[in-house]
Design an enzyme around this catalytic site. Structure first.
Site, short mmCIF file in Angstrom:
data_model
loop_
_atom_site.label_atom_id
_atom_site.label_comp_id
_atom_site.label_asym_id
_atom_site.label_seq_id
_atom_site.Cartn_x
_atom_site.Cartn_y
_atom_site.Cartn_z
N TRP A 99 0.83 -1.21 0.00
CA TRP A 99 0.00 0.00 0.00
C TRP A 99 0.85 1.25 0.00
CZ3 TRP A 99 -4.23 -0.65 -2.20
CH2 TRP A 99 -4.99 -1.79 -2.00
N ASP A 170 -1.78 6.62 6.34
CA ASP A 170 -2.85 5.80 5.76
C ASP A 170 -3.23 4.74 6.80
OD1 ASP A 170 -4.47 4.00 4.47
OD2 ASP A 170 -3.06 3.53 2.86
N LYS A 194 -12.61 -1.61 6.21
CA LYS A 194 -11.91 -2.51 7.11
C LYS A 194 -12.48 -2.40 8.53
CE LYS A 194 -9.02 -2.73 3.52
NZ LYS A 194 -8.10 -1.88 2.78
C1 LIG Z 1 -7.46 -1.44 1.64
C2 LIG Z 1 -6.35 -0.46 1.72
C3 LIG Z 1 -6.18 0.55 0.74
C4 LIG Z 1 -7.05 0.64 -0.50
O1 LIG Z 1 -8.33 1.02 -0.19
P1 LIG Z 1 -9.41 1.31 -1.35
O2 LIG Z 1 -10.58 1.75 -0.55
O3 LIG Z 1 -9.63 0.02 -2.09
O4 LIG Z 1 -8.89 2.36 -2.23
C5 LIG Z 1 -5.15 1.46 0.93
N1 LIG Z 1 -4.34 1.40 1.98
C6 LIG Z 1 -4.47 0.44 2.94
C7 LIG Z 1 -3.52 0.42 4.10
C8 LIG Z 1 -5.48 -0.51 2.83
O5 LIG Z 1 -5.61 -1.45 3.78
#
Ligand SMILES: *Cc1c(COP(=O)(O)O)cnc(C)c1O
Length: 358
Positions: A99, A170, A194
């Site tokens: 990511w 993030d 999540k």
């Molecule tokens: C799932 C995830 C993403 C991507 O998320 P989207 O909503 O599909 O764009 C980005 N960063 C992390 C750490 C994630 O777990």
């Protein structure tokens, strides 16, 4: 069913039941929450209450703005550089997994100068950099990192100290899993699917001082300053996702808040890592000090057994245990909505499977 999906992930059962009960008659209106104007009094009250609950849960200081955005965390990979860099600005990123690498790639696509303040590609993303080894350029517009790498199952056991440079995190797969000190961050973002609610929503928590400096070419729907001025309703927000997120915040509050979530999450992770480490069949590749509480990847030796494992686990009601398609192996995600009894069932199954196949 016990759902170990990495995302979209399990939601608390009481939240799903409440959403079902209110589906066709929300708030005594005789209508679904999906069918009412986002600008009406009723929905505006819901939106404000959800934000207030989130602020209370995370103790968000009043000089931070909370935005309810769309486009997932991936839109933020672009929104962050578009909002926080002036022409010629330098940025710093910590590369610790899939990511963070995607965030770096997107900043590059937008022509932003990126320096890697750390790069764990050589460790095959099995650890995070040492706290003491990190050096940041005091002129950088921001430092970006991923506190929890959802695919590699690697987590920072500390918050990097960036001095006066804003820290951008993030937190898609770790937000609300434990208390955090929001004041250490310039900006936090997290896709909802999540630990927050349904896909389609992305939360942004941003220090007021970072507003007002966006690039001239930032699209309106990604412009933090405009969104903040319009209560995140520049255009139609994902109203149902916002509603469910509010129910999840209410559920966390009723369960006792983030300290309770942290204790439960710690216990679940300890149980699963303990079972993996005690076995001769399963292996987790991540350095012990930076193992994720939320996402636990594991491999079987021989790897051919993994397909059998997944099939037999599914028959026991243990689902979504496959690793991310980019890395293979297996992975159990242990977000807030996954109860301890799910992990107990998984560990029981793993022991039994090892006895038969180990
Ligand atoms: C799932 C995830 C993403 C991507 O998320 P989207 O909503 O599909 O764009 C980005 N960063 C992390 C750490 C994630 O777990």
């Amino acid at each position: 069913m016990f759902n170990f999906s990495a995302g979209p992930a399990a939601l608390p059962l009481p939240v799903l039941e409440r959403a079902r009960a209110e589906l066709t008659d929300w708030n005594g209106s005789g209508l679904s929450v999906m069918e009412v104007s986002h600008r009406g009094k009723a929905f505006t009250a819901l939106a404000e209450a959800a934000e207030a609950r989130l602020r209370a849960l995370l103790s968000i200081p009043s000089h931070y703005r909370v935005l309810f955005m769309q486009g997932g965390a991936t839109a933020q990979f672009a929104a962050v550089p578009l909002n926080l860099t002036a022409p010629g600005a330098k940025t710093e990123y910590l590369n610790t997994g899939v990511w963070s690498a995607k965030a770096i790639e997107e900043a590059g696509r937008l022509g932003v100068a990126v320096r890697l303040a750390a790069d764990e590609a050589a460790s095959r993303y099995t650890r995070v950099p040492d706290r003491q080894s990190l050096r940041f350029d005091a002129d950088a517009a921001y430092v970006h990192y991923t506190p929890n790498e959802t695919i590699g199952g690697v987590e920072f056991p500390y918050v990097p100290d960036t001095g006066s440079v804003p820290l951008v995190a993030d937190m898609s797969s770790t937000i609300l899993s434990r208390p955090i000190e929001v004041g250490r961050f310039g900006l936090i973002y997290a896709g909802a699917q999540k630990n927050i609610g349904p896909a389609g929503l992305c939360l942004v928590i941003v220090h007021e001082a970072l507003l007002g400096g966006a690039r001239a070419d930032v699209p309106s729907v990604l412009d933090y300053t405009r969104l903040a001025a319009h209560g995140s309703m520049l255009n139609t927000p994902p109203t149902f996702a916002w509603y469910v997120a509010g129910l999840v915040f209410e559920w966390i509050e009723a369960e006792g808040g983030l300290a309770v979530m942290a204790a439960r999450n710690r216990a679940k992770a300890d149980l699963l890592y303990g079972a993996i480490d005690a076995s001769g069949l399963y292996r987790n590749p991540v350095e012990r000090t930076c193992r994720s509480w939320m996402n636990v990847p594991f491999m079987l030796a021989p790897a051919e057994l993994e397909a059998t494992f997944l099939r037999e686990a599914a028959a026991e009601g243990l689902t979504h245990l496959e690793g991310h398609r980019s890395v293979g192996g297996l992975r159990a995600s242990l977000y807030n909505a996954v109860p301890l009894e799910a992990v107990e069932a998984l560990v029981g199954f793993m022991r039994e499977f090892e006895r038969r196949h180990g």
